[in-house]
Design a protein around this motif. Sequence first.
Motif, PDB file in Angstrom:
ATOM      1  N   ARG A 224       0.816  -1.181   0.000  1.00  0.00           N
ATOM      2  CA  ARG A 224       0.000   0.000   0.000  1.00  0.00           C
ATOM      3  C   ARG A 224       0.865   1.251   0.000  1.00  0.00           C
ATOM      4  O   ARG A 224       1.942   1.281   0.583  1.00  0.00           O
ATOM      5  CB  ARG A 224      -0.916   0.006   1.222  1.00  0.00           C
TER       6      ARG A 224
ATOM      7  N   ASP B 279       5.611   7.662   6.253  1.00  0.00           N
ATOM      8  CA  ASP B 279       4.305   7.282   5.706  1.00  0.00           C
ATOM      9  C   ASP B 279       4.343   5.858   5.163  1.00  0.00           C
ATOM     10  O   ASP B 279       3.403   5.083   5.369  1.00  0.00           O
ATOM     11  CB  ASP B 279       3.900   8.240   4.575  1.00  0.00           C
TER      12      ASP B 279
ATOM     13  N   TYR C 117       1.858   2.944   6.196  1.00  0.00           N
ATOM     14  CA  TYR C 117       0.990   2.234   5.251  1.00  0.00           C
ATOM     15  C   TYR C 117       1.161   0.722   5.389  1.00  0.00           C
ATOM     16  O   TYR C 117       0.184  -0.038   5.409  1.00  0.00           O
ATOM     17  CB  TYR C 117       1.314   2.650   3.811  1.00  0.00           C
TER      18      TYR C 117
ATOM     19  N   ASP D  21      -4.376   5.059   6.343  1.00  0.00           N
ATOM     20  CA  ASP D  21      -4.997   4.682   5.088  1.00  0.00           C
ATOM     21  C   ASP D  21      -4.313   5.464   3.970  1.00  0.00           C
ATOM     22  O   ASP D  21      -3.409   6.263   4.216  1.00  0.00           O
ATOM     23  CB  ASP D  21      -6.506   4.923   5.105  1.00  0.00           C
ATOM     24  N   ALA D  22      -4.734   5.259   2.752  1.00  0.00           N
ATOM     25  CA  ALA D  22      -4.011   5.810   1.593  1.00  0.00           C
ATOM     26  C   ALA D  22      -4.062   7.324   1.507  1.00  0.00           C
ATOM     27  O   ALA D  22      -3.267   7.925   0.786  1.00  0.00           O
ATOM     28  CB  ALA D  22      -4.571   5.203   0.308  1.00  0.00           C
TER      29      ALA D  22
END
Length: 509
Positions: free
Chosen positions: A2, A37, A41, A47-48
């Motif tokens: 992700r 980040d 992830y 979340d994205a």
Amino acid sequence: MRGAGPVIETRLKQLEAHLEQENPVLLTTVQSFRELDTVAYKMGLFDAEQSFATQIPWWPLVSILGTFSAGKSSFINQYLGVKLQRCGNQAVDDKFTVLCYSNQSTSHALPGIALDSDPRFPFYKVSGEIEKVAVGEGSRIDAYLQLKTSTSPALKGKILIDSPGFDADAQRTSTLKITDHIIGLSDLVLVFFDARHPEPGAMRDTLDHLVSKTITRQDSGKFLYILNQIDTTAREDNPEEVVAAWQRALGERGLTAGRFFTIYNDEAANPIPDEALRRRFESKRDVDLAEIHERMEQVEIERAYRIVGSLEKAARAFEEKVVPAVTDLNTRWRKRTLIGDAIAALLLIGGFIGITTRLGQWDGFKLNAEWWNTITATPISIYLTALVTFIVWLAIHYGNRHLAAKSLKHTADKIGQRLGIRGNLSAAFLTNTKPWRSIFSRNPAGWTRRSRKRIQRALEDADRYVQDLNDRFTNPSGTPAIEVEKAMNVGDDSAFEQPPAALTANQGS
């Protein structure tokens, strides 16, 4: 793996473009935040559409708090040199007002959604925080916030926040929530009290929130406590006693050190007939105002260091808070799952014995050759029985996993709030409970050797950024500035004196 979604990626690129023009020293910190980040992830913490870089304001922030009619708005107007905020003895401003520079010829007042929906400002998505403490109020963000612009040069390179009076706002719970939010983000906090109300004990709740809950903070040095309207005490027999009463009130709440200022506004001041007394009041006021204004000018430098500090804090939080918390939750989850499996196994065995006993399968039980030959003669029956038993066992096991994980979700949320973890700790924990994850995995999902290297790299970057800032703002060797600039090859310091282009570009439209 992700990664950042399209919206957050666009915002980060815009931020990098603005910093490239306005503050090149901080430009590379965005990439370091991107490293963090990536780890967030992978662990399921973000979340994205989340990023560490959007959780902090990138422009210097000065918050002005206090009781209503304490002179906050008049102080702001005097500092800006324009009458931007309404003044009066009543609660004339019942919203948090964000003040920033604009090159538009006229000032503009924009609704709260302009702040709640823009990650460059300190109130990004604060409506969600309001909703948590006051259901239904999150949709009324315009009732709590507004954005005002001004051409005052004093606003260049910084943002001011004028708060409503604590004892004037009927929506007190939400107001205090927003206040806590901006205190955490601010580089400087000016706390105003009104000298015309010489009984500070009557403001116990306000003093508790503005003093008792702030003096234990690691950044307590950013608070300045200001007794305004001090000119009104000139007619008292002993004006020093008024100041002493406030100092005692603050001391009772633990404030025994730090700066305590006494000021007043010339335009709204009461005349002081005694010439010697007037000069004494003016002298003290001018010294205190000069120091306050100097601190306000220094926030541009302090913000740069604070952003680097935020990077270091976020990086250390992984090893000091996030990983231990997820590991602890995984241990609890594994224990509950195994207990559930054991109970289920006992029930299955007990059920099997009970059913076969009721059918008389154990009556006169004898393991003779004829019985054994019957069983071994049909191996398919053994296979099918084993397969069915295994499927039932898997269903029960994964049911136990799911129920155990669900039972810990609320606990994970509470731990995340208590530790002040940025991101969704319960989501990070649930990432470890996916069906393909073994309950005996030693490390949390996403916490790999590569993740550790990313964290270590971010910490090393933070140290390097501090050194870069020190090189820019200090010069212990006394080397001429031109030579230092050539040696550093970092460009022009004038970037720190320019207004935030990211703010001015969209204002007034």
